[in-house]
Design an enzyme around this catalytic site. Sequence first.
Site, short mmCIF file in Angstrom:
data_model
loop_
_atom_site.label_atom_id
_atom_site.label_comp_id
_atom_site.label_asym_id
_atom_site.label_seq_id
_atom_site.Cartn_x
_atom_site.Cartn_y
_atom_site.Cartn_z
N SER A 90 -17.84 -56.18 100.76
CA SER A 90 -18.84 -55.33 100.12
C SER A 90 -18.59 -55.14 98.62
O SER A 90 -19.53 -54.91 97.86
CB SER A 90 -18.86 -53.95 100.80
OG SER A 90 -19.29 -54.11 102.13
N HIS A 121 -8.69 -46.88 100.43
CA HIS A 121 -9.38 -48.13 100.07
C HIS A 121 -10.89 -48.03 100.31
O HIS A 121 -11.70 -48.47 99.50
CB HIS A 121 -8.78 -49.27 100.90
CG HIS A 121 -9.12 -50.63 100.39
ND1 HIS A 121 -8.61 -51.14 99.22
CD2 HIS A 121 -9.92 -51.60 100.89
CE1 HIS A 121 -9.08 -52.34 99.02
NE2 HIS A 121 -9.88 -52.65 100.02
N PHE A 175 -30.04 -51.18 99.54
CA PHE A 175 -28.66 -50.77 99.87
C PHE A 175 -28.48 -50.78 101.38
O PHE A 175 -28.73 -49.79 102.05
CB PHE A 175 -28.40 -49.38 99.28
CG PHE A 175 -27.01 -48.88 99.51
CD1 PHE A 175 -25.92 -49.48 98.91
CD2 PHE A 175 -26.78 -47.78 100.34
CE1 PHE A 175 -24.63 -49.00 99.11
CE2 PHE A 175 -25.49 -47.30 100.55
CZ PHE A 175 -24.42 -47.91 99.94
N1 INI Z 1 -14.84 -54.90 102.50
C1 INI Z 1 -15.86 -54.51 103.31
O1 INI Z 1 -16.97 -55.03 103.21
N2 INI Z 1 -15.64 -53.53 104.23
C2 INI Z 1 -14.44 -52.90 104.36
O2 INI Z 1 -14.31 -52.01 105.23
C3 INI Z 1 -13.38 -53.29 103.52
N3 INI Z 1 -12.07 -52.66 103.64
O3 INI Z 1 -11.97 -51.66 104.34
O4 INI Z 1 -11.11 -53.10 103.08
C4 INI Z 1 -13.60 -54.34 102.57
N4 INI Z 1 -12.63 -54.76 101.77
C5 INI Z 1 -12.72 -55.99 101.02
C6 INI Z 1 -13.39 -55.82 99.68
O5 INI Z 1 -14.78 -55.67 99.86
C7 INI Z 1 -13.19 -57.05 98.78
O6 INI Z 1 -13.73 -58.19 99.40
C8 INI Z 1 -11.70 -57.32 98.47
O7 INI Z 1 -11.07 -56.14 98.00
C9 INI Z 1 -11.57 -58.40 97.38
O8 INI Z 1 -12.19 -58.01 96.16
#
Ligand code: INI
Length: 162
Positions: free
Chosen positions: A62, A94, A119
């Site tokens: 996301s 996070h 969204f």
């Molecule tokens: N990305 C998500 O879409 N949902 C989540 O719950 C999530 N958590 O919890 O970590 C998540 N992390 C990854 C983030 O979106 C990035 O792809 C990553 O940090 C690299 O930039």
Amino acid sequence: MAVFEGNFTTDPESLRIAIVIGRFNDMVTGKLLAGCQDCLQRHGVDTNPQGSQTDYFWVPGSFEIAMVARQVANSRRYNAVICLGAVIRGDTPHFDYVAAEAAKGIAAASFQTGIPVIFGILTTDTLQQALERAGIKSNLGWNYAMNALEMANLMRSMVGEE
Ligand code: INI
């Protein structure tokens, strides 16, 4: 004077829709996508990736969705961009960073380009809550597609159509 509002039925075969999807939690985002496609198809939009109406952009999570959504909206090739993701709270902060940046970035993409950017990021405390919103109970992917159709048609109906 006039009232402007988008409907769901005008000239669907002339719409171009972009869908940006996060792979993270793809058990959820894949279901949101299926709901979204079902709604678009049943309103006359061809969702075949080989067709000319719907393009798909997969990103890692996301956090990356807004950047790609902005770029895609900026291309002026689409009447609406639908962002699909699932951010599920864990044991660390996070969640808050990812959810906040996704929301801010998607809003900015829409403001900066004048293209509706929907969204469609679920933010839930548990996987169960996310699954309930992605098909076990209702499928919000369907609603996000409706929002895109309404906004695309609203923009088309306004003077100075984007
Ligand atoms: N990305 C998500 O879409 N949902 C989540 O719950 C999530 N958590 O919890 O970590 C998540 N992390 C990854 C983030 O979106 C990035 O792809 C990553 O940090 C690299 O930039």
